[in-house]
Design a protein around this motif. Structure first.
Motif, mmCIF file in Angstrom:
data_model
loop_
_atom_site.group_PDB
_atom_site.id
_atom_site.type_symbol
_atom_site.label_atom_id
_atom_site.label_comp_id
_atom_site.label_asym_id
_atom_site.label_seq_id
_atom_site.Cartn_x
_atom_site.Cartn_y
_atom_site.Cartn_z
ATOM 1 N N ASP A 289 -9.218 4.896 13.420
ATOM 2 C CA ASP A 289 -8.285 5.857 12.833
ATOM 3 C C ASP A 289 -8.418 6.001 11.322
ATOM 4 O OD1 ASP A 289 -7.373 6.123 15.396
ATOM 5 O OD2 ASP A 289 -5.494 5.036 15.075
ATOM 6 N N LYS A 290 -9.360 5.233 10.719
ATOM 7 C CA LYS A 290 -9.469 5.217 9.249
ATOM 8 C C LYS A 290 -8.104 4.919 8.617
ATOM 9 C CE LYS A 290 -13.576 8.115 8.702
ATOM 10 N NZ LYS A 290 -14.029 7.954 10.087
ATOM 11 N N ALA A 291 -7.430 3.971 9.224
ATOM 12 C CA ALA A 291 -6.078 3.602 8.794
ATOM 13 C C ALA A 291 -6.127 2.710 7.558
ATOM 14 C CB ALA A 291 -5.358 2.871 9.923
ATOM 15 N N SER A 292 -5.011 2.678 6.850
ATOM 16 C CA SER A 292 -4.813 1.738 5.751
ATOM 17 C C SER A 292 -4.020 0.545 6.281
ATOM 18 C CB SER A 292 -4.044 2.412 4.610
ATOM 19 O OG SER A 292 -4.786 3.500 4.074
ATOM 20 N N ILE A 293 -4.000 -0.546 5.521
ATOM 21 C CA ILE A 293 -3.217 -1.707 5.959
ATOM 22 C C ILE A 293 -2.615 -2.439 4.772
ATOM 23 C CG2 ILE A 293 -5.231 -3.265 6.033
ATOM 24 C CD1 ILE A 293 -3.844 -4.618 8.494
ATOM 25 N N CYS A 294 -1.359 -2.854 4.935
ATOM 26 C CA CYS A 294 -0.664 -3.742 4.002
ATOM 27 C C CYS A 294 -0.399 -5.045 4.750
ATOM 28 C CB CYS A 294 0.650 -3.127 3.547
ATOM 29 S SG CYS A 294 0.507 -1.547 2.711
ATOM 30 N N ARG A 295 -0.882 -6.142 4.209
ATOM 31 C CA ARG A 295 -0.836 -7.418 4.921
ATOM 32 C C ARG A 295 0.197 -8.360 4.292
ATOM 33 N NH1 ARG A 295 -4.511 -9.394 2.823
ATOM 34 N NH2 ARG A 295 -4.661 -11.286 4.040
ATOM 35 N N PHE A 296 1.054 -8.933 5.134
ATOM 36 C CA PHE A 296 2.081 -9.857 4.652
ATOM 37 C C PHE A 296 1.758 -11.271 5.129
ATOM 38 C CE2 PHE A 296 4.031 -5.839 4.085
ATOM 39 C CZ PHE A 296 4.928 -5.996 3.032
ATOM 40 N N GLY A 297 1.735 -12.198 4.183
ATOM 41 C CA GLY A 297 1.534 -13.598 4.508
ATOM 42 C C GLY A 297 2.827 -14.377 4.349
ATOM 43 N N ASP A 298 2.731 -15.698 4.473
ATOM 44 C CA ASP A 298 3.931 -16.520 4.362
ATOM 45 C C ASP A 298 4.562 -16.416 2.982
ATOM 46 O OD1 ASP A 298 1.457 -18.001 3.685
ATOM 47 O OD2 ASP A 298 2.831 -19.625 3.168
ATOM 48 N N LEU B 173 -7.116 -0.601 1.858
ATOM 49 C CA LEU B 173 -7.018 -1.841 2.629
ATOM 50 C C LEU B 173 -6.719 -3.013 1.708
ATOM 51 C CD1 LEU B 173 -10.251 -1.435 4.804
ATOM 52 C CD2 LEU B 173 -7.955 -0.547 5.290
ATOM 53 N N ASP B 174 -5.671 -3.741 2.024
ATOM 54 C CA ASP B 174 -5.326 -4.984 1.338
ATOM 55 C C ASP B 174 -6.190 -6.082 1.974
ATOM 56 O OD1 ASP B 174 -4.124 -7.370 0.549
ATOM 57 O OD2 ASP B 174 -2.233 -6.984 1.574
ATOM 58 N N ILE B 175 -7.233 -6.519 1.262
ATOM 59 C CA ILE B 175 -8.209 -7.423 1.902
ATOM 60 C C ILE B 175 -8.106 -8.875 1.463
ATOM 61 C CG2 ILE B 175 -9.841 -5.561 2.353
ATOM 62 C CD1 ILE B 175 -11.595 -6.804 0.103
ATOM 63 N N GLY B 176 -7.169 -9.167 0.555
ATOM 64 C CA GLY B 176 -6.812 -10.549 0.269
ATOM 65 C C GLY B 176 -7.955 -11.519 0.109
ATOM 66 N N ASN B 177 -7.936 -12.594 0.908
ATOM 67 C CA ASN B 177 -8.866 -13.707 0.760
ATOM 68 C C ASN B 177 -10.184 -13.538 1.507
ATOM 69 O OD1 ASN B 177 -6.544 -15.008 -0.446
ATOM 70 N ND2 ASN B 177 -7.573 -16.939 -0.066
ATOM 71 N N LEU B 178 -10.537 -12.310 1.869
ATOM 72 C CA LEU B 178 -11.740 -12.106 2.676
ATOM 73 C C LEU B 178 -12.983 -12.710 2.031
ATOM 74 C CD1 LEU B 178 -13.020 -10.754 5.208
ATOM 75 C CD2 LEU B 178 -13.442 -8.748 3.765
#
Length: 300
Positions: A49-58, A247-252
């Protein structure tokens, strides 16, 4: 600095964590967990879908539930309200990611299982009212593909699948000044190009408006990758609303470095901010012409 992160509370924290882990079955019986897709399903959704993402961690969930500052981001009411707004978002093009522990504890190392059981027992009762009962959430751990697993035979394929997201794409990377994603490895080898906007390593939300306004002026043909801790969530969210795939790719990149090294523990990566490793927040300067040429703006 928050005292709860100091060495004085190391042993009380450990005892309390095991207690929280033990009451986990009761907590999720009283408060059933939300529906969270698997890591492969999350990557497939982004690709399809060519979607975006916001990622929530602890950390972000603690930031909301306890108004707690984090070691690298002081408490900010505007940022906290952003988190709540994003978690409640109904935009179909913006996926909301929750951590692996909310999906499954299967195949996690014993220490990781205990940690996630404790984290969920402590934070979920406080944040569940923000989450929507019938909403499908995606997997925030789509960037954590190696270190926490007992069996890592899947890791290579997962990394390749994530890398396929930017195949032949122009990447606009918004990252902390010491993060240096892809430097010294082949994480972005299949991308067409990489441009970088640098922000602060700590308290990056201070520069949120400057980072966002500059990024919005760039071409929407760029795939935007954001690696800036808590500030990555509102950046990815606002850019997605503007029509970017963000894309929120954090610690990738750090996970990829550990994978390439076959690391068994979270070790410091030279020249890169490694927040979860001992000494990893003290980062030496790096002389790399190719990296320097990719930097198009700095808001430090």
């Amino acid at each position: 600095m928050n005292l709860q992160y100091g060495s004085f509370f190391k042993y009380p924290r450990k005892v309390f964590k095991h207690f929280l882990s033990e009451i986990y079955p009761l907590v999720i019986k009283i408060y059933p967990l939300p529906k969270v897709k698997s890591i492969p399903e999350t990557i497939d959704k982004i690709l399809k879908d060519k979607a975006s993402i916001c990622r929530f961690g602890d950390g972000e969930l603690l930031y909301i539930s306890e108004k707690r500052s984090l070691p690298f981001q002081r408490q900010d009411d505007r940022l906290r309200k952003y988190f709540i707004k994003i978690l409640k978002s109904e935009n179909k093009n913006i996926l909301i990611g929750l951590p692996i522990g909310y999906h499954s504890l299967g195949n996690l190392k014993k220490s990781s299982k205990i940690t996630w059981r404790a984290i969920i027992s402590w934070t979920y009762p406080g944040v569940r009212k923000i989450l929507k009962k019938d909403k499908i959430y995606y997997n925030a751990s789509m960037t954590r593909l190696y270190m926490d697993y007992e069996d890592t035979s899947h890791s290579g394929d997962w990394f390749k699948k994530v890398q396929s997201i930017w195949n032949d794409k122009d990447i606009l990377l918004i990252e902390g000044e010491k993060s240096r994603l892809g430097v010294g490895n082949d994480l972005f080898k299949n991308a067409n190009s990489v441009k970088r906007i640098l922000g602060p390593a700590h308290n990056a939300f201070d520069q949120f408006d400057n980072l966002l306004n500059f990024a919005k002026k760039q071409s929407k043909d760029n795939l935007v990758l954001v690696a800036m801790g808590p500030t990555a969530k509102p950046l990815a969210y606002e850019l997605a609303l503007e029509g970017f795939q963000a894309l929120d790719i954090g610690n990738l990149d750090i996970e990829y470095e550990w994978f390439l090294k076959g690391a068994k523990t979270k070790v410091k990566i030279q020249g890169k901010y490694t927040s979860e490793a001992k000494g990893g927040r003290n980062v030496a300067d790096v002389v790399d012409e190719a990296y320097a040429d990719q930097i198009i703006a700095e808001f430090i």
